[in-house]
Design an enzyme around this catalytic site. Structure first.
Site, PDB file in Angstrom:
ATOM      1  N   LYS A 182       0.854  -1.195   0.000  1.00  0.00           N
ATOM      2  CA  LYS A 182       0.000   0.000   0.000  1.00  0.00           C
ATOM      3  C   LYS A 182       0.885   1.238   0.000  1.00  0.00           C
ATOM      4  CE  LYS A 182      -1.574   2.659   2.949  1.00  0.00           C
ATOM      5  NZ  LYS A 182      -1.346   3.856   2.120  1.00  0.00           N
ATOM      6  N   GLU A 258       9.932   1.325  10.337  1.00  0.00           N
ATOM      7  CA  GLU A 258      10.951   2.319   9.958  1.00  0.00           C
ATOM      8  C   GLU A 258      10.295   3.679  10.139  1.00  0.00           C
ATOM      9  OE1 GLU A 258      14.049   1.837   9.170  1.00  0.00           O
ATOM     10  OE2 GLU A 258      14.084  -0.325   8.839  1.00  0.00           O
ATOM     11  N   CYS A 292      13.797  10.796   6.068  1.00  0.00           N
ATOM     12  CA  CYS A 292      13.897  10.444   7.494  1.00  0.00           C
ATOM     13  C   CYS A 292      15.336  10.579   7.955  1.00  0.00           C
ATOM     14  CB  CYS A 292      13.401   9.022   7.708  1.00  0.00           C
ATOM     15  SG  CYS A 292      14.219   7.853   6.626  1.00  0.00           S
TER      16      CYS A 292
HETATM   17  P1  NAP Z   1       2.734   8.750   7.354  1.00  0.00           P
HETATM   18  O1  NAP Z   1       1.741   9.824   7.346  1.00  0.00           O
HETATM   19  O2  NAP Z   1       2.984   8.022   8.624  1.00  0.00           O
HETATM   20  O3  NAP Z   1       2.299   7.743   6.208  1.00  0.00           O
HETATM   21  C1  NAP Z   1       3.064   6.623   5.873  1.00  0.00           C
HETATM   22  C2  NAP Z   1       2.175   5.590   5.230  1.00  0.00           C
HETATM   23  O4  NAP Z   1       1.206   5.149   6.174  1.00  0.00           O
HETATM   24  C3  NAP Z   1       1.397   6.099   4.031  1.00  0.00           C
HETATM   25  O5  NAP Z   1       1.249   5.044   3.108  1.00  0.00           O
HETATM   26  C4  NAP Z   1       0.054   6.446   4.649  1.00  0.00           C
HETATM   27  O6  NAP Z   1      -0.961   6.399   3.699  1.00  0.00           O
HETATM   28  C5  NAP Z   1      -0.101   5.324   5.650  1.00  0.00           C
HETATM   29  N1  NAP Z   1      -1.002   5.599   6.755  1.00  0.00           N
HETATM   30  C6  NAP Z   1      -1.262   6.764   7.363  1.00  0.00           C
HETATM   31  N2  NAP Z   1      -2.141   6.579   8.372  1.00  0.00           N
HETATM   32  C7  NAP Z   1      -2.424   5.254   8.397  1.00  0.00           C
HETATM   33  C8  NAP Z   1      -3.247   4.434   9.213  1.00  0.00           C
HETATM   34  N3  NAP Z   1      -3.958   4.937  10.221  1.00  0.00           N
HETATM   35  N4  NAP Z   1      -3.296   3.112   8.947  1.00  0.00           N
HETATM   36  C9  NAP Z   1      -2.577   2.580   7.949  1.00  0.00           C
HETATM   37  N5  NAP Z   1      -1.784   3.307   7.130  1.00  0.00           N
HETATM   38  C10 NAP Z   1      -1.701   4.631   7.366  1.00  0.00           C
HETATM   39  O7  NAP Z   1       4.178   9.252   6.885  1.00  0.00           O
HETATM   40  P2  NAP Z   1       4.525  10.082   5.571  1.00  0.00           P
HETATM   41  O8  NAP Z   1       4.158  11.495   5.809  1.00  0.00           O
HETATM   42  O9  NAP Z   1       4.034   9.391   4.360  1.00  0.00           O
HETATM   43  O10 NAP Z   1       6.110   9.926   5.547  1.00  0.00           O
HETATM   44  C11 NAP Z   1       6.941  10.742   6.275  1.00  0.00           C
HETATM   45  C12 NAP Z   1       7.404  10.038   7.539  1.00  0.00           C
HETATM   46  O11 NAP Z   1       8.010   8.807   7.185  1.00  0.00           O
HETATM   47  C13 NAP Z   1       8.473  10.819   8.263  1.00  0.00           C
HETATM   48  O12 NAP Z   1       8.240  10.754   9.651  1.00  0.00           O
HETATM   49  C14 NAP Z   1       9.749  10.085   7.900  1.00  0.00           C
HETATM   50  O13 NAP Z   1      10.781  10.233   8.836  1.00  0.00           O
HETATM   51  C15 NAP Z   1       9.270   8.678   7.831  1.00  0.00           C
HETATM   52  N6  NAP Z   1      10.174   7.873   7.025  1.00  0.00           N
HETATM   53  C16 NAP Z   1      10.942   6.947   7.674  1.00  0.00           C
HETATM   54  C17 NAP Z   1      11.835   6.186   6.952  1.00  0.00           C
HETATM   55  C18 NAP Z   1      12.687   5.171   7.635  1.00  0.00           C
HETATM   56  O14 NAP Z   1      13.236   4.327   6.935  1.00  0.00           O
HETATM   57  N7  NAP Z   1      12.838   5.198   8.950  1.00  0.00           N
HETATM   58  C19 NAP Z   1      11.947   6.361   5.559  1.00  0.00           C
HETATM   59  C20 NAP Z   1      11.145   7.316   4.933  1.00  0.00           C
HETATM   60  C21 NAP Z   1      10.256   8.057   5.688  1.00  0.00           C
HETATM   61  P3  NAP Z   1      -1.679   7.727   3.177  1.00  0.00           P
HETATM   62  O15 NAP Z   1      -0.610   8.743   3.008  1.00  0.00           O
HETATM   63  O16 NAP Z   1      -2.290   7.298   1.921  1.00  0.00           O
HETATM   64  O17 NAP Z   1      -2.655   8.070   4.238  1.00  0.00           O
END
Ligand code: NAP
Length: 488
Positions: A182, A258, A292
């Protein structure tokens, strides 16, 4: 070279379930935008709970056969995917730039980085080992083997649309697991194009299923609760990661998380400043600061802080901002309006608490969601920007007085994904390796990501590792068998 219109037309606009491209039973469409212009570039299927259930059925039905395929077949398939990805490198790069905004060269870099997970895990697929030997007493023979965990649910973020998918899909497939993938609603097109590629290289029906949706929580909940699911791997924010961990708890589902970071970038008084300044540009501005691993807090020894600030400012002022498809652009748009508002509020708060803006410091008017590449210095303790992932092109500088102060400040966060440190003193570097609370450390370098490396964090930055020798283990269960000593 393929045109933008031809490329977008070639990207599937439906869900990929059980080896077929299908409409969502919701009947809804999900619009994908170009953040550089705000324009809708494609409308795709918007999955609901019924689609989730179909995808779960497909992944569960395909598991037994896929788990028993020869490791060499899985390896060959991943290698073919790697080769085809490289044939289509320009297409994948352009697609990522269109839906996510990063400059084309950065997208090309992601094709290389993301592709390496396909190659690395094609090599790992045939190296899953077990062991056989006597127990301590000599009364029995112990057999230890590793088996695929089973169907996996993989959730990826928007910031690295290809690499975050390959970093999960490749080890899962190599291990013999089927998957439901997803992507984020903001950047789903790269995943759809990647699924099409995997179909073309012969991935069997049901092994990979893709759900694109504007209702992530509703679609994910029944999958996570399904007893046939055996693994959840998530990359995204810590806040969402916590919720998913809670949902995974009732069935004690295996998870890999992650999550977010708050990376310190330490510059000691004995650092090679040329190297530190060059690395700062990459560690901060790669992906427009939306990584990240982005350096979030530049913590610089007070004797070199002014010089460091001046030198990074000169480099930042030379950046060209624009749509990522234009030649020579260094900084593209932020992903959406919320991202701009967040960066604005962090900079405003820092300034209100006494920080000075050396360059930038404001959004850019007009179409798209652009924010000026910015340097703020003399950031005061307690500023929000020191506690929050900026996720934008803002380099924030504060100072330290001695090594103990530097380490205390670096560790003063709930996160522990990556740290960067610049020093030429070997003993100090060795002390930092042990005293910094971090899953990864860039010692005199500004990028640590690599398919051969175990990527992941400590503290609230996550659980588990992706890549390296560790990556495939996240998708394997260990089984131990005891038999009698055949000679007794
Ligand atoms: P996010 O809002 O947490 O979303 C990540 C994923 O989760 C998206 O596919 C999102 O889908 C989905 N999602 C959101 N709420 C959900 C729920 N309640 N149930 C199931 N899935 C859900 O994060 P983002 O804004 O996309 O990404 C930025 C974050 O990712 C930052 O905090 C960054 O540090 C972190 N990140 C970490 C790494 C690592 O390897 N540690 C790498 C890259 C990014 P939708 O967007 O479609 O809602």
């Amino acid at each position: 070279m393929i045109s933008e219109a031809e490329l977008l037309a070639a990207v599937p606009n439906q869900l990929f379930i059980g080896g077929r491209w299908v409409e969502s039973s919701s009947g809804r469409r999900l619009d994908v935008h170009d953040p550089a212009t705000g324009a809708v570039i494609k409308s795709i299927a918007d999955a609901n709970e019924a689609d989730a259930s179909r995808a779960m059925d497909a992944a569960a039905n395909a598991q037994a056969e896929w788990g028993r395929t020869a490791p060499r077949s899985r390896s060959d398939l991943l290698r073919s995917a790697f080769d085809l990805l490289h044939e289509r490198a320009e297409e994948f790069a352009l697609l990522m730039t269109l839906e996510m905004g990063k400059p084309l060269d950065a997208s090309r870099g992601e094709v290389v980085y993301g592709g390496e997970f396909l190659r690395w895990f094609s090599e790992e697929a045939v190296r899953v080992a077990g062991r056989y030997g006597s127990n301590q007493e000599g009364t029995g023979r112990m057999l230890v083997t590793q088996l695929p965990v089973g169907p996996c649910y993989l959730i990826t973020p928007w910031n690295f649309p290809l690499a975050m998918a390959t970093r999960k899909v490749a080890p899962a497939l190599a291990a013999g697991c089927t998957v439901i993938l997803k992507p984020a609603a903001l950047t789903p097109l790269t995943t759809l194009y990647f699924a099409k590629l995997l179909g073309e290289v012969g991935l069997p029906v049901g092994v990979l299923n893709v759900l694109t949706t504007s209702a992530s929580a509703d679609v994910s909940a029944p999958i996570i609760a399904d007893p046939r699911l055996r693994k959840l791997s998530f990359t995204g924010s810590t806040a969402v990661g916590r919720q998913l961990l809670a949902q995974a708890a009732p069935s004690v589902l295996r998870t890999s998380m992650e999550l977010g970071g708050n990376a310190p970038f330490l510059v000691f008084e004995d650092a090679d400043l040329d190297r530190a300044v060059d690395a700062a540009m990459i560690a901060k501005f790669r992906n427009i600061g939306q990584a990240c691993t982005a350096a979030n807090r530049f913590i610089v020894h007070e004797s070199v802080a002014e010089q460091f600030a001046q030198r990074v400012t000169e480099k930042v002022q030379a950046f060209r901002v624009g749509r990522g498809t234009e030649a020579g652009v260094d900084i593209g748009p932020l992903i959406n309006e919320d991202a701009v508002l967040k960066v604005e509020s962090l900079v405003d708060d820092a300034v209100a608490r006494g920080a000075s803006v050396l360059t930038g410091g404001a959004r850019i008017a007009g179409a798209g969601t652009f924010y000026e590449p910015t340097v703020v210095t003399e950031v005061a303790a307690g500023s929000d920007i020191l506690a929050t992932e900026i996720f934008g092109p803002v380099l924030s500088i504060s100072t330290f007085s001695d090594e103990a102060d530097a380490v205390a400040k670096a560790n003063d966060t709930d996160f522990g994904l990556v740290s960067y440190a610049f020093t030429q003193d070997l003993a100090r570097a060795q002390r930092l390796v042990e005293s910094l609370q971090t899953g990864m450390l860039g010692l005199n370098v500004g990028v640590v990501s690599n398919a051969a490396a175990p990527f992941g964090g400590v503290k609230q930055s996550g659980l588990g590792r992706e890549g390296g020798l560790e990556g495939i283990r996240e998708y394997l269960d260990t089984k131990y068998v005891l038999t009698p000593n055949p000679f007794a």
